[in-house]
Design a protein around this motif. Sequence first.
Motif, PDB file in Angstrom:
ATOM      1  N   LYS A  55      -7.143 -10.100  15.245  1.00  0.00           N
ATOM      2  CA  LYS A  55      -8.570  -9.557  15.460  1.00  0.00           C
ATOM      3  C   LYS A  55      -8.695 -10.277  16.702  1.00  0.00           C
ATOM      4  N   ILE A  56      -8.784  -9.275  17.821  1.00  0.00           N
ATOM      5  CA  ILE A  56      -8.935  -9.796  19.284  1.00  0.00           C
ATOM      6  C   ILE A  56     -10.357  -9.407  19.835  1.00  0.00           C
ATOM      7  N   THR A  57     -11.197 -10.278  20.009  1.00  0.00           N
ATOM      8  CA  THR A  57     -12.685  -9.700  20.565  1.00  0.00           C
ATOM      9  C   THR A  57     -13.074 -10.619  21.854  1.00  0.00           C
ATOM     10  N   ALA A  58     -14.040  -9.777  22.507  1.00  0.00           N
ATOM     11  CA  ALA A  58     -14.569 -10.339  23.562  1.00  0.00           C
ATOM     12  C   ALA A  58     -16.079  -9.951  23.600  1.00  0.00           C
ATOM     13  N   ASN A  59     -16.877 -10.700  23.925  1.00  0.00           N
ATOM     14  CA  ASN A  59     -18.453 -10.657  23.797  1.00  0.00           C
ATOM     15  C   ASN A  59     -18.721 -10.044  22.193  1.00  0.00           C
ATOM     16  N   GLY A  60     -18.121 -10.594  21.182  1.00  0.00           N
ATOM     17  CA  GLY A  60     -18.073  -9.972  19.909  1.00  0.00           C
ATOM     18  C   GLY A  60     -17.636  -8.648  19.655  1.00  0.00           C
ATOM     19  N   ASP A  61     -17.080  -7.971  20.492  1.00  0.00           N
ATOM     20  CA  ASP A  61     -16.645  -6.766  20.072  1.00  0.00           C
ATOM     21  C   ASP A  61     -15.083  -6.457  20.334  1.00  0.00           C
ATOM     22  N   SER A  62     -14.599  -5.675  19.474  1.00  0.00           N
ATOM     23  CA  SER A  62     -13.005  -5.607  19.437  1.00  0.00           C
ATOM     24  C   SER A  62     -12.363  -5.163  20.978  1.00  0.00           C
ATOM     25  N   LEU A  63     -11.325  -5.657  21.382  1.00  0.00           N
ATOM     26  CA  LEU A  63     -10.775  -5.230  22.661  1.00  0.00           C
ATOM     27  C   LEU A  63      -9.831  -4.197  22.316  1.00  0.00           C
ATOM     28  N   ALA A  64      -9.733  -3.679  21.104  1.00  0.00           N
ATOM     29  CA  ALA A  64      -9.014  -2.465  21.011  1.00  0.00           C
ATOM     30  C   ALA A  64      -9.461  -1.605  21.980  1.00  0.00           C
ATOM     31  N   VAL A  65     -11.065  -1.458  21.913  1.00  0.00           N
ATOM     32  CA  VAL A  65     -11.526  -0.538  22.669  1.00  0.00           C
ATOM     33  C   VAL A  65     -11.894  -1.235  24.053  1.00  0.00           C
ATOM     34  N   PRO A  66     -11.280  -1.086  25.321  1.00  0.00           N
ATOM     35  CA  PRO A  66     -11.525  -1.764  26.423  1.00  0.00           C
ATOM     36  C   PRO A  66     -13.043  -1.935  26.686  1.00  0.00           C
ATOM     37  N   GLN A  67     -13.459  -3.262  27.251  1.00  0.00           N
ATOM     38  CA  GLN A  67     -14.706  -3.428  27.940  1.00  0.00           C
ATOM     39  C   GLN A  67     -14.788  -2.994  29.395  1.00  0.00           C
ATOM     40  N   GLU A  68     -16.042  -2.344  29.660  1.00  0.00           N
ATOM     41  CA  GLU A  68     -16.130  -2.283  31.234  1.00  0.00           C
ATOM     42  C   GLU A  68     -16.779  -3.251  31.822  1.00  0.00           C
ATOM     43  N   TYR A  69     -16.602  -3.725  33.060  1.00  0.00           N
ATOM     44  CA  TYR A  69     -17.231  -4.693  33.768  1.00  0.00           C
ATOM     45  C   TYR A  69     -17.695  -3.956  35.338  1.00  0.00           C
ATOM     46  N   GLN A  70     -18.764  -4.193  35.867  1.00  0.00           N
ATOM     47  CA  GLN A  70     -19.272  -3.954  36.972  1.00  0.00           C
ATOM     48  C   GLN A  70     -19.372  -5.419  37.990  1.00  0.00           C
ATOM     49  N   GLU A  75     -18.366 -11.524  43.421  1.00  0.00           N
ATOM     50  CA  GLU A  75     -18.997 -11.768  41.776  1.00  0.00           C
ATOM     51  C   GLU A  75     -17.845 -12.040  40.924  1.00  0.00           C
ATOM     52  N   THR A  76     -18.217 -13.338  40.056  1.00  0.00           N
ATOM     53  CA  THR A  76     -17.203 -13.734  39.045  1.00  0.00           C
ATOM     54  C   THR A  76     -17.787 -13.655  37.844  1.00  0.00           C
ATOM     55  N   VAL A  77     -17.370 -13.014  36.775  1.00  0.00           N
ATOM     56  CA  VAL A  77     -17.843 -13.310  35.201  1.00  0.00           C
ATOM     57  C   VAL A  77     -16.823 -13.718  34.360  1.00  0.00           C
ATOM     58  N   THR A  78     -17.317 -14.814  33.263  1.00  0.00           N
ATOM     59  CA  THR A  78     -16.503 -15.444  32.707  1.00  0.00           C
ATOM     60  C   THR A  78     -16.800 -14.843  30.961  1.00  0.00           C
ATOM     61  N   THR A  79     -16.023 -14.446  30.268  1.00  0.00           N
ATOM     62  CA  THR A  79     -16.185 -14.159  28.914  1.00  0.00           C
ATOM     63  C   THR A  79     -15.309 -14.839  28.139  1.00  0.00           C
ATOM     64  N   GLU A  80     -15.506 -15.087  26.828  1.00  0.00           N
ATOM     65  CA  GLU A  80     -14.797 -15.756  25.645  1.00  0.00           C
ATOM     66  C   GLU A  80     -14.030 -14.643  24.823  1.00  0.00           C
ATOM     67  N   ILE A  81     -12.811 -14.849  24.697  1.00  0.00           N
ATOM     68  CA  ILE A  81     -12.006 -14.333  23.842  1.00  0.00           C
ATOM     69  C   ILE A  81     -11.817 -15.151  22.767  1.00  0.00           C
ATOM     70  N   SER A  82     -11.737 -14.166  21.612  1.00  0.00           N
ATOM     71  CA  SER A  82     -11.555 -14.848  20.210  1.00  0.00           C
ATOM     72  C   SER A  82     -10.444 -14.264  19.766  1.00  0.00           C
TER      73      SER A  82
END
Length: 110
Positions: A55-70, A75-82
């Motif tokens: 079970k792989i998530t980023a920002n609490g949501d599954s990464l099975a569905v890719p997450q979009e970033y603008q 600009e730099t964005v850091t997110t936690e992968i679980s």
Amino acid sequence: EPEIVITNPYPGRHYFPTEAMLFEVTIKNIRVSEEWARTWVVLGVDLSTNTADLKITANGDSLAVPQEYQLDGGETVTTEISVLKGPGRSLTFDPVTLFLRSSCMGDAED
């Protein structure tokens, strides 16, 4: 141009089977800091590499569905992968592949 860096903030740490392994993913738009340099990217997991059904998530949501970033230029964005263990007794698994691609590329992967 986007750049991705994946780090383990707790190198050498051992995890219990019910604990999530945590990683930091830093995404950076390395273009100059100008209005025209804005980019849209998606972060996801290559499902064919998730052979242990983790079970792989980023920002609490599954990464099975890719997450979009603008990201604006510079600009730099850091997110936690679980990453949580999948079903079964095994405590080892093959590496999984994360991808970062332009959101306008459709199904093409890097």
